[in-house]
Design an enzyme around this catalytic site. Structure first.
Site, PDB file in Angstrom:
ATOM      1  N   MET A  30      -8.120 -14.636   3.860  1.00 21.71           N
ATOM      2  CA  MET A  30      -8.141 -15.303   5.166  1.00 21.71           C
ATOM      3  C   MET A  30      -9.438 -14.942   5.888  1.00 21.71           C
ATOM      4  O   MET A  30      -9.544 -15.087   7.107  1.00 21.71           O
ATOM      5  CB  MET A  30      -6.908 -14.911   5.991  1.00 21.71           C
ATOM      6  CG  MET A  30      -5.611 -15.348   5.301  1.00 21.71           C
ATOM      7  SD  MET A  30      -4.235 -15.646   6.418  1.00 21.71           S
ATOM      8  CE  MET A  30      -4.024 -14.039   7.137  1.00 21.71           C
ATOM      9  N   GLY A  31     -10.426 -14.464   5.129  1.00 21.67           N
ATOM     10  CA  GLY A  31     -11.732 -14.174   5.710  1.00 21.67           C
ATOM     11  C   GLY A  31     -11.770 -12.852   6.458  1.00 21.67           C
ATOM     12  O   GLY A  31     -10.891 -12.013   6.308  1.00 21.67           O
ATOM     13  N   TYR A  32     -12.826 -12.683   7.268  1.00 13.50           N
ATOM     14  CA  TYR A  32     -13.130 -11.432   7.949  1.00 13.50           C
ATOM     15  C   TYR A  32     -13.166 -10.313   6.900  1.00 13.50           C
ATOM     16  O   TYR A  32     -12.436  -9.321   6.967  1.00 13.50           O
ATOM     17  CB  TYR A  32     -12.119 -11.140   9.072  1.00 13.50           C
ATOM     18  CG  TYR A  32     -12.786 -10.406  10.216  1.00 13.50           C
ATOM     19  CD1 TYR A  32     -13.725 -11.052  11.016  1.00 13.50           C
ATOM     20  CD2 TYR A  32     -12.516  -9.079  10.461  1.00 13.50           C
ATOM     21  CE1 TYR A  32     -14.381 -10.386  12.037  1.00 13.50           C
ATOM     22  CE2 TYR A  32     -13.164  -8.397  11.484  1.00 13.50           C
ATOM     23  CZ  TYR A  32     -14.099  -9.060  12.268  1.00 13.50           C
ATOM     24  OH  TYR A  32     -14.738  -8.386  13.275  1.00 13.50           O
ATOM     25  N   LEU A  33     -14.021 -10.543   5.921  1.00 16.29           N
ATOM     26  CA  LEU A  33     -14.026  -9.721   4.710  1.00 16.29           C
ATOM     27  C   LEU A  33     -14.368  -8.264   5.002  1.00 16.29           C
ATOM     28  O   LEU A  33     -15.214  -7.963   5.844  1.00 16.29           O
ATOM     29  CB  LEU A  33     -15.044 -10.283   3.710  1.00 16.29           C
ATOM     30  CG  LEU A  33     -14.842 -11.745   3.283  1.00 16.29           C
ATOM     31  CD1 LEU A  33     -15.922 -12.143   2.268  1.00 16.29           C
ATOM     32  CD2 LEU A  33     -13.452 -11.999   2.718  1.00 16.29           C
ATOM     33  N   GLY A  36     -12.076  -3.905   1.150  1.00 20.74           N
ATOM     34  CA  GLY A  36     -10.901  -4.207   0.316  1.00 20.74           C
ATOM     35  C   GLY A  36     -11.074  -5.548  -0.386  1.00 20.74           C
ATOM     36  O   GLY A  36     -10.877  -5.669  -1.602  1.00 20.74           O
ATOM     37  N   HIS A  37     -11.497  -6.573   0.368  1.00 28.10           N
ATOM     38  CA  HIS A  37     -11.728  -7.889  -0.251  1.00 28.10           C
ATOM     39  C   HIS A  37     -12.836  -7.793  -1.304  1.00 28.10           C
ATOM     40  O   HIS A  37     -12.754  -8.419  -2.354  1.00 28.10           O
ATOM     41  CB  HIS A  37     -12.186  -8.909   0.803  1.00 28.10           C
ATOM     42  CG  HIS A  37     -11.166  -9.218   1.852  1.00 28.10           C
ATOM     43  ND1 HIS A  37     -11.321  -8.861   3.170  1.00 28.10           N
ATOM     44  CD2 HIS A  37      -9.979  -9.862   1.773  1.00 28.10           C
ATOM     45  CE1 HIS A  37     -10.282  -9.281   3.862  1.00 28.10           C
ATOM     46  NE2 HIS A  37      -9.442  -9.882   3.052  1.00 28.10           N
ATOM     47  N   LYS A 149      -2.378  -3.593  -1.257  1.00 31.75           N
ATOM     48  CA  LYS A 149      -2.079  -3.331   0.150  1.00 31.75           C
ATOM     49  C   LYS A 149      -0.891  -4.184   0.605  1.00 31.75           C
ATOM     50  O   LYS A 149      -0.007  -3.723   1.304  1.00 31.75           O
ATOM     51  CB  LYS A 149      -3.343  -3.623   0.958  1.00 31.75           C
ATOM     52  CG  LYS A 149      -3.159  -4.016   2.387  1.00 31.75           C
ATOM     53  CD  LYS A 149      -3.044  -2.824   3.263  1.00 31.75           C
ATOM     54  CE  LYS A 149      -2.771  -3.138   4.710  1.00 31.75           C
ATOM     55  NZ  LYS A 149      -2.823  -4.526   5.092  1.00 31.75           N
ATOM     56  N   ASP A 150      -0.906  -5.468   0.187  1.00 32.84           N
ATOM     57  CA  ASP A 150       0.216  -6.360   0.509  1.00 32.84           C
ATOM     58  C   ASP A 150       1.156  -6.369  -0.689  1.00 32.84           C
ATOM     59  O   ASP A 150       1.260  -7.370  -1.420  1.00 32.84           O
ATOM     60  CB  ASP A 150      -0.310  -7.765   0.808  1.00 32.84           C
ATOM     61  CG  ASP A 150      -1.215  -7.770   2.023  1.00 32.84           C
ATOM     62  OD1 ASP A 150      -0.765  -7.361   3.099  1.00 32.84           O
ATOM     63  OD2 ASP A 150      -2.394  -8.131   1.881  1.00 32.84           O
ATOM     64  N   SER A 186      -8.007  -6.542   7.855  1.00 33.88           N
ATOM     65  CA  SER A 186      -8.765  -7.270   8.891  1.00 33.88           C
ATOM     66  C   SER A 186      -8.172  -6.988  10.262  1.00 33.88           C
ATOM     67  O   SER A 186      -8.859  -7.055  11.277  1.00 33.88           O
ATOM     68  CB  SER A 186      -8.730  -8.778   8.620  1.00 33.88           C
ATOM     69  OG  SER A 186      -9.205  -9.038   7.325  1.00 33.88           O
TER      70      SER A 186
HETATM   71  O1  PAF Z   1      -3.383 -11.800   1.761  1.00 33.12           O
HETATM   72  C1  PAF Z   1      -3.877 -12.741   2.425  1.00 33.12           C
HETATM   73  O2  PAF Z   1      -4.972 -12.640   2.985  1.00 33.12           O
HETATM   74  C2  PAF Z   1      -3.107 -14.054   2.546  1.00 33.12           C
HETATM   75  O3  PAF Z   1      -1.748 -13.828   2.661  1.00 33.12           O
HETATM   76  C3  PAF Z   1      -3.412 -15.043   1.397  1.00 33.12           C
HETATM   77  C4  PAF Z   1      -2.972 -14.500   0.055  1.00 33.12           C
HETATM   78  C5  PAF Z   1      -4.906 -15.332   1.368  1.00 33.12           C
HETATM   79  C6  PAF Z   1      -2.675 -16.354   1.640  1.00 33.12           C
HETATM   80  O4  PAF Z   1      -3.060 -16.949   2.834  1.00 33.12           O
END
Ligand code: PAF
Length: 281
Positions: A30-33, A36-37, A149-150, A186
């Site tokens: 969802m951006g705002y890298l 972790g991303h 993390k999720d 984020s």
């Molecule tokens: O983990 C996230 O950032 C969001 O839940 C995802 C997987 C990009 C779906 O919108």
């Protein structure tokens, strides 16, 4: 690096990539890298020739009172980081591209989406599985990378991929933490200075739980109490849940076994933080 917002256009580009015999990796974001991303991008690069990241703040995974409007966004910064990190293509659609009206079809992973975060965020995982299904259909990646993390999200997506036979390999990459242990997110930018100072109590509690388990304690209820007590030591922390669960069913366990993990959600002021650790690897 290309930036593409339209579905027909990304399909056209990726068809060429596939015809050239290249494998495609997808990192949905969802951006705002943050770092972790970037670790997810590195992981995708290890497995694939061509790496796509999607940047889309997905409205269907936010409840009506949640932070959709104020979710942090900075595309220029994301674009720079992605380019520096060797991303080949950013898919950056707008909401009309992803959810043309009328839109009636959702993907739901039953059971798993109702517990833990799903208990207080009833539409969240339906939004996640729907948008991830759409991204899988649009990008048709060989590999998709998500963060541990999720943890619940990763488990639900693996289940969805298995149940619905998506031809994609799901990789779950380890949590990246700040120096003081706070899991990168984020949403950490929402924390006040004092909240940020106290937030590492979450990981401290999870770490000491893991240490207790490593010494032979297998009683989930006692470990749960220990975690609650430790986090409760922070005057600003408001625990939403501490659950010790099976990694496949997400049901609570009594005895901690290999793979059992503890997941927590804790509010600091208006900011809701989640974290988890596997208690026995
Ligand atoms: O983990 C996230 O950032 C969001 O839940 C995802 C997987 C990009 C779906 O919108």
């Amino acid at each position: 690096m290309k930036v593409v917002g339209s579905i027909p256009e990304i399909r056209k580009i990726l068809r060429e990539i596939r015809l050239a015999g290249k494998t495609i990796g997808l990192v949905p974001t969802m951006g705002y890298l943050h770092a972790g991303h970037l670790s997810l991008i590195d992981e995708a690069k290890k497995h694939c020739d061509f790496v796509v990241i999607s940047i889309f703040v997905n409205p269907t995974q936010f409840g009506p009172t949640e932070d959709l409007d104020k979710y942090p966004r900075d595309f220029k910064r994301d674009e720079k980081l992605a380019r520096e990190h060797g991303v080949d293509l950013i898919f950056f659609p707008d909401a009309a591209e992803m959810y043309p009206k009328p839109f009636f079809t959702y993907v739901v992973t039953e059971q798993l989406s109702k517990t833990l975060c799903g208990a207080s965020r009833p539409v969240h995982f339906r939004g996640v599985t729907t948008v991830v299904s759409k991204l899988f259909n649009i990008v048709q990646p060989d590999v998709a990378v998500f963060g541990q993390k999720d943890a619940q999200q990763a488990i639900i997506i693996r289940r969805m991929v298995g149940d619905l036979n998506f031809p994609v390999q799901v990789i779950v990459a380890p949590i990246v933490r700040e120096a003081d242990g706070l899991a990168m997110s984020s949403r950490n930018v929402y924390l006040s200075q004092e909240e940020r100072r106290q937030a590492p109590i979450i990981f401290n509690a999870l770490k000491s739980a893991k240490e207790f388990v490593s010494k032979g304690d297998r009683d989930a209820s006692a470990i749960g109490k220990l975690i609650r007590r430790t986090i409760g030591g922070s005057p600003l922390a408001e625990i939403e849940y501490v659950e010790i669960v099976d990694p496949i069913t997400l049901e609570n366990v009594q005895n901690i076994e290999r793979g059992t993990f503890v997941a927590v959600a804790v509010r600091f002021g208006k900011t809701r933080l989640i974290d988890n650790v596997v208690l026995i690897d």
